[in-house]
Design a protein around this motif. Structure first.
Motif, PDB file in Angstrom:
ATOM      1  N   MET A 128      45.630  26.873  28.265  1.00  0.00           N
ATOM      2  CA  MET A 128      44.749  27.956  28.659  1.00  0.00           C
ATOM      3  C   MET A 128      44.556  28.005  30.167  1.00  0.00           C
ATOM      4  O   MET A 128      44.234  29.051  30.676  1.00  0.00           O
ATOM      5  N   LYS A 129      44.749  26.874  30.849  1.00  0.00           N
ATOM      6  CA  LYS A 129      44.545  26.909  32.291  1.00  0.00           C
ATOM      7  C   LYS A 129      45.589  27.801  32.963  1.00  0.00           C
ATOM      8  O   LYS A 129      45.294  28.436  33.964  1.00  0.00           O
ATOM      9  N   TYR A 130      46.792  27.876  32.395  1.00  0.00           N
ATOM     10  CA  TYR A 130      47.801  28.777  32.951  1.00  0.00           C
ATOM     11  C   TYR A 130      47.404  30.235  32.752  1.00  0.00           C
ATOM     12  O   TYR A 130      47.578  31.057  33.647  1.00  0.00           O
ATOM     13  N   PHE A 131      46.860  30.536  31.575  1.00  0.00           N
ATOM     14  CA  PHE A 131      46.420  31.910  31.329  1.00  0.00           C
ATOM     15  C   PHE A 131      45.284  32.281  32.269  1.00  0.00           C
ATOM     16  O   PHE A 131      45.254  33.389  32.803  1.00  0.00           O
ATOM     17  N   ARG A 132      44.344  31.359  32.475  1.00  0.00           N
ATOM     18  CA  ARG A 132      43.241  31.634  33.404  1.00  0.00           C
ATOM     19  C   ARG A 132      43.783  31.881  34.809  1.00  0.00           C
ATOM     20  O   ARG A 132      43.323  32.786  35.504  1.00  0.00           O
ATOM     21  N   ALA A 133      44.755  31.094  35.239  1.00  0.00           N
ATOM     22  CA  ALA A 133      45.348  31.275  36.567  1.00  0.00           C
ATOM     23  C   ALA A 133      46.052  32.620  36.669  1.00  0.00           C
ATOM     24  O   ALA A 133      45.890  33.334  37.667  1.00  0.00           O
ATOM     25  N   ILE A 134      46.816  32.976  35.656  1.00  0.00           N
ATOM     26  CA  ILE A 134      47.499  34.275  35.650  1.00  0.00           C
ATOM     27  C   ILE A 134      46.477  35.399  35.714  1.00  0.00           C
ATOM     28  O   ILE A 134      46.644  36.374  36.456  1.00  0.00           O
ATOM     29  N   SER A 135      45.393  35.274  34.952  1.00  0.00           N
ATOM     30  CA  SER A 135      44.354  36.296  34.930  1.00  0.00           C
ATOM     31  C   SER A 135      43.724  36.476  36.310  1.00  0.00           C
ATOM     32  O   SER A 135      43.537  37.608  36.775  1.00  0.00           O
ATOM     33  N   VAL A 136      43.418  35.369  36.972  1.00  0.00           N
ATOM     34  CA  VAL A 136      42.783  35.448  38.295  1.00  0.00           C
ATOM     35  C   VAL A 136      43.753  36.039  39.325  1.00  0.00           C
ATOM     36  O   VAL A 136      43.366  36.908  40.121  1.00  0.00           O
ATOM     37  N   ILE A 137      44.997  35.612  39.304  1.00  0.00           N
ATOM     38  CA  ILE A 137      45.982  36.137  40.261  1.00  0.00           C
ATOM     39  C   ILE A 137      46.185  37.638  40.047  1.00  0.00           C
ATOM     40  O   ILE A 137      46.223  38.406  41.008  1.00  0.00           O
ATOM     41  N   GLU A 138      46.304  38.053  38.790  1.00  0.00           N
ATOM     42  CA  GLU A 138      46.468  39.481  38.500  1.00  0.00           C
ATOM     43  C   GLU A 138      45.233  40.255  38.939  1.00  0.00           C
ATOM     44  O   GLU A 138      45.340  41.342  39.511  1.00  0.00           O
ATOM     45  N   GLY A 139      44.059  39.707  38.692  1.00  0.00           N
ATOM     46  CA  GLY A 139      42.825  40.377  39.091  1.00  0.00           C
ATOM     47  C   GLY A 139      42.714  40.535  40.596  1.00  0.00           C
ATOM     48  O   GLY A 139      42.293  41.588  41.100  1.00  0.00           O
ATOM     49  N   ILE A 140      43.103  39.507  41.324  1.00  0.00           N
ATOM     50  CA  ILE A 140      43.074  39.588  42.783  1.00  0.00           C
ATOM     51  C   ILE A 140      44.078  40.616  43.279  1.00  0.00           C
ATOM     52  O   ILE A 140      43.805  41.341  44.239  1.00  0.00           O
ATOM     53  N   SER A 141      45.220  40.726  42.616  1.00  0.00           N
ATOM     54  CA  SER A 141      46.195  41.744  43.028  1.00  0.00           C
ATOM     55  C   SER A 141      45.646  43.150  42.805  1.00  0.00           C
ATOM     56  O   SER A 141      45.878  44.049  43.622  1.00  0.00           O
ATOM     57  N   LEU A 142      44.891  43.347  41.721  1.00  0.00           N
ATOM     58  CA  LEU A 142      44.278  44.660  41.480  1.00  0.00           C
ATOM     59  C   LEU A 142      43.228  44.966  42.539  1.00  0.00           C
ATOM     60  O   LEU A 142      43.187  46.078  43.076  1.00  0.00           O
ATOM     61  N   ILE A 143      42.393  43.994  42.863  1.00  0.00           N
ATOM     62  CA  ILE A 143      41.372  44.182  43.895  1.00  0.00           C
ATOM     63  C   ILE A 143      42.028  44.484  45.237  1.00  0.00           C
ATOM     64  O   ILE A 143      41.582  45.370  45.980  1.00  0.00           O
ATOM     65  N   THR A 144      43.103  43.775  45.551  1.00  0.00           N
ATOM     66  CA  THR A 144      43.829  44.015  46.800  1.00  0.00           C
ATOM     67  C   THR A 144      44.408  45.423  46.828  1.00  0.00           C
ATOM     68  O   THR A 144      44.326  46.121  47.841  1.00  0.00           O
ATOM     69  N   LEU A 145      44.966  45.857  45.711  1.00  0.00           N
ATOM     70  CA  LEU A 145      45.517  47.205  45.635  1.00  0.00           C
ATOM     71  C   LEU A 145      44.432  48.256  45.848  1.00  0.00           C
ATOM     72  O   LEU A 145      44.597  49.176  46.659  1.00  0.00           O
ATOM     73  N   LEU A 146      43.320  48.102  45.154  1.00  0.00           N
ATOM     74  CA  LEU A 146      42.270  49.120  45.209  1.00  0.00           C
ATOM     75  C   LEU A 146      41.472  49.122  46.508  1.00  0.00           C
ATOM     76  O   LEU A 146      41.126  50.186  47.025  1.00  0.00           O
ATOM     77  N   PHE A 147      41.165  47.931  47.020  1.00  0.00           N
ATOM     78  CA  PHE A 147      40.238  47.849  48.140  1.00  0.00           C
ATOM     79  C   PHE A 147      40.875  47.510  49.484  1.00  0.00           C
ATOM     80  O   PHE A 147      40.182  47.501  50.500  1.00  0.00           O
ATOM     81  N   VAL A 148      42.169  47.236  49.500  1.00  0.00           N
ATOM     82  CA  VAL A 148      42.860  46.990  50.769  1.00  0.00           C
ATOM     83  C   VAL A 148      43.995  47.992  50.955  1.00  0.00           C
ATOM     84  O   VAL A 148      44.014  48.750  51.928  1.00  0.00           O
ATOM     85  N   ALA A 149      44.943  47.998  50.014  1.00  0.00           N
ATOM     86  CA  ALA A 149      46.149  48.824  50.186  1.00  0.00           C
ATOM     87  C   ALA A 149      45.836  50.320  50.139  1.00  0.00           C
ATOM     88  O   ALA A 149      46.352  51.080  50.960  1.00  0.00           O
ATOM     89  N   MET A 150      45.017  50.734  49.190  1.00  0.00           N
ATOM     90  CA  MET A 150      44.731  52.172  49.089  1.00  0.00           C
ATOM     91  C   MET A 150      43.938  52.694  50.291  1.00  0.00           C
ATOM     92  O   MET A 150      44.264  53.773  50.805  1.00  0.00           O
ATOM     93  N   PRO A 151      42.928  51.969  50.772  1.00  0.00           N
ATOM     94  CA  PRO A 151      42.287  52.434  52.016  1.00  0.00           C
ATOM     95  C   PRO A 151      43.243  52.445  53.215  1.00  0.00           C
ATOM     96  O   PRO A 151      43.145  53.340  54.064  1.00  0.00           O
TER      97      PRO A 151
ATOM     98  N   PHE B 280      37.488  43.626  38.797  1.00  0.00           N
ATOM     99  CA  PHE B 280      36.647  42.449  38.565  1.00  0.00           C
ATOM    100  C   PHE B 280      36.543  42.077  37.087  1.00  0.00           C
ATOM    101  O   PHE B 280      35.751  41.214  36.728  1.00  0.00           O
ATOM    102  N   GLY B 281      37.341  42.686  36.238  1.00  0.00           N
ATOM    103  CA  GLY B 281      37.367  42.342  34.818  1.00  0.00           C
ATOM    104  C   GLY B 281      37.876  40.930  34.585  1.00  0.00           C
ATOM    105  O   GLY B 281      37.516  40.288  33.606  1.00  0.00           O
ATOM    106  N   PHE B 282      38.707  40.440  35.496  1.00  0.00           N
ATOM    107  CA  PHE B 282      39.227  39.077  35.359  1.00  0.00           C
ATOM    108  C   PHE B 282      38.110  38.043  35.409  1.00  0.00           C
ATOM    109  O   PHE B 282      38.233  36.967  34.831  1.00  0.00           O
ATOM    110  N   LEU B 283      37.009  38.366  36.071  1.00  0.00           N
ATOM    111  CA  LEU B 283      35.870  37.440  36.111  1.00  0.00           C
ATOM    112  C   LEU B 283      35.243  37.299  34.735  1.00  0.00           C
ATOM    113  O   LEU B 283      34.871  36.204  34.312  1.00  0.00           O
ATOM    114  N   TYR B 284      35.153  38.402  33.996  1.00  0.00           N
ATOM    115  CA  TYR B 284      34.620  38.362  32.632  1.00  0.00           C
ATOM    116  C   TYR B 284      35.568  37.573  31.725  1.00  0.00           C
ATOM    117  O   TYR B 284      35.117  36.769  30.913  1.00  0.00           O
TER     118      TYR B 284
END
Length: 98
Positions: free
Chosen positions: A1-24, A78-82
């Protein structure tokens, strides 16, 4: 499960980066390539995340509803946090009952 948690966090950070860095950057700095590259990376990471949800679901015996919730949280900012909280809670309960 630790791998799944890591994948989830990395994917979530990529979404945040896309929405709040790349798009602006695309909108306000006319840097269209930022969305192209970050969007491409996020897309690949989301596909990995989606596959990992299926594997985790089978390993943990999740219901289809829980699997869908975890999958949908991958497209919510921020769904990855949930998801991380939910998995940590599940693992803690297992340790307490062991």
């Amino acid at each position: 499960m630790k791998y799944f948690r890591a994948i989830s966090v990395i994917e979530g950070i990529s979404l945040i980066t896309l929405l709040f860095v790349a798009m602006p950057l695309r909108t306000y700095a006319d840097m269209h390539m930022a969305v192209t590259w970050v969007g491409w990376i996020h897309g690949i990471l989301f596909l990995i995340y989606a596959a990992a949800t299926v594997v985790a679901s089978h390993m943990r015996g999740w219901s289809v509803l829980k699997w869908l919730l975890v999958l949908i949280m991958g497209v919510v900012p921020f769904g990855f946090l949930y998801v991380d909280w939910m998995i940590r809670r599940e693992l803690t309960r297992e340790l307490q009952h062991a």
